[in-house]
Write an enzyme that holds these catalytic residues in place. Structure first.
Site, PDB file in Angstrom:
ATOM      1  N   GLY A  45       0.839  -1.189   0.000  1.00  0.00           N
ATOM      2  CA  GLY A  45       0.000   0.000   0.000  1.00  0.00           C
ATOM      3  C   GLY A  45       0.875   1.238   0.000  1.00  0.00           C
ATOM      4  CD  GLN A  50       3.167   5.723   2.971  1.00  0.00           C
ATOM      5  OE1 GLN A  50       2.221   5.180   2.415  1.00  0.00           O
ATOM      6  NE2 GLN A  50       4.161   5.046   3.530  1.00  0.00           N
ATOM      7  CG  LEU A 106       6.557   1.177   1.789  1.00  0.00           C
ATOM      8  CD1 LEU A 106       6.016   1.477   0.397  1.00  0.00           C
ATOM      9  CD2 LEU A 106       7.656   0.120   1.722  1.00  0.00           C
ATOM     10  CD  GLU A 148      -1.045   2.211   2.767  1.00  0.00           C
ATOM     11  OE1 GLU A 148      -0.703   3.401   2.594  1.00  0.00           O
ATOM     12  OE2 GLU A 148      -0.238   1.333   3.126  1.00  0.00           O
TER      13      GLU A 148
END
Length: 196
Positions: A45, A50, A106, A148
């Site tokens: 995701g 991000q 991430l 997310e």
């Protein structure tokens, strides 16, 4: 095009993202770049904050989980072909008894922790063509979507940890924001001093 992923500590990760319309500039290209960026970083995701954009857009592809032998064959089958874009999403309901699952992010590489979430959600969103949907998900699908969705709300998975766990992670999180980690994908670190 592979975009740099914003690291922990950047203010954009703490802002509640704004809704967008189908007039948003180069949206198709942005979504394509986000898929490429996510796959390059081996993610399941990726949310627009991000990559530095405070807009209500995220995407999910759970196919990497389809090989997890700890999951039921039914769950593996559901995860295998699940690939969606969520625009202007709003979670209406979260139901069931909280369950723990080990999560990573991430934007926060090298840290994974158990996070409690509800097992079932109902979410309203628009797809990449701005068609409206309201759908209910459960299990791992719900969890990935919740993770997310939190990003477009300015929430990180580390916010859901106990205060003790947060204190224990503080120095590691500080190192991430300063770029003192090894990652195999492009990142942008908020506390790296610019050379003059």
């Amino acid at each position: 095009m592979i975009l740099p992923i914003v690291a922990y500590g950047d203010p954009v990760l703490r802002r509640e993202a704004k809704e967008i319309t189908n007039e948003y500039p180069k949206l198709e290209e942005l979504i394509s770049n986000m898929w490429e960026t996510m796959y390059n970083a081996h993610g399941v995701g990726l949310a627009a904050p991000q990559i530095g954009l405070p807009i209500r857009l995220f995407l999910v592809d759970t196919s990497p989980f389809a090989d997890d032998e700890e999951l039921s064959p039914e769950e593996q089958e559901r995860l295998k072909d699940f690939k969606k874009v969520f625009i202007n999403a709003e979670i209406g309901e979260e139901n069931g008894t909280d369950w723990n699952f080990n999560e990573g992010c991430l934007s926060i590489p090298e840290i994974r922790e158990d996070v409690k979430r509800k097992p079932e959600i109902t979410i309203s969103y628009q797809d990449e063509n701005f068609n409206a949907h309201t759908e209910t998900y459960d299990g791992l699908l719900a969890r990935v979507i919740q993770h997310e969705y939190d990003h477009i709300q300015g929430i990180l998975f580390t916010d859901k940890l106990s205060s003790l766990k947060k204190r224990l992670l503080k120095s590691r999180l500080d190192k991430i924001s300063k770029g003192k980690i090894n990652v195999d994908y492009k990142m942008r670190f908020p506390k790296i001093k610019k050379r003059r």
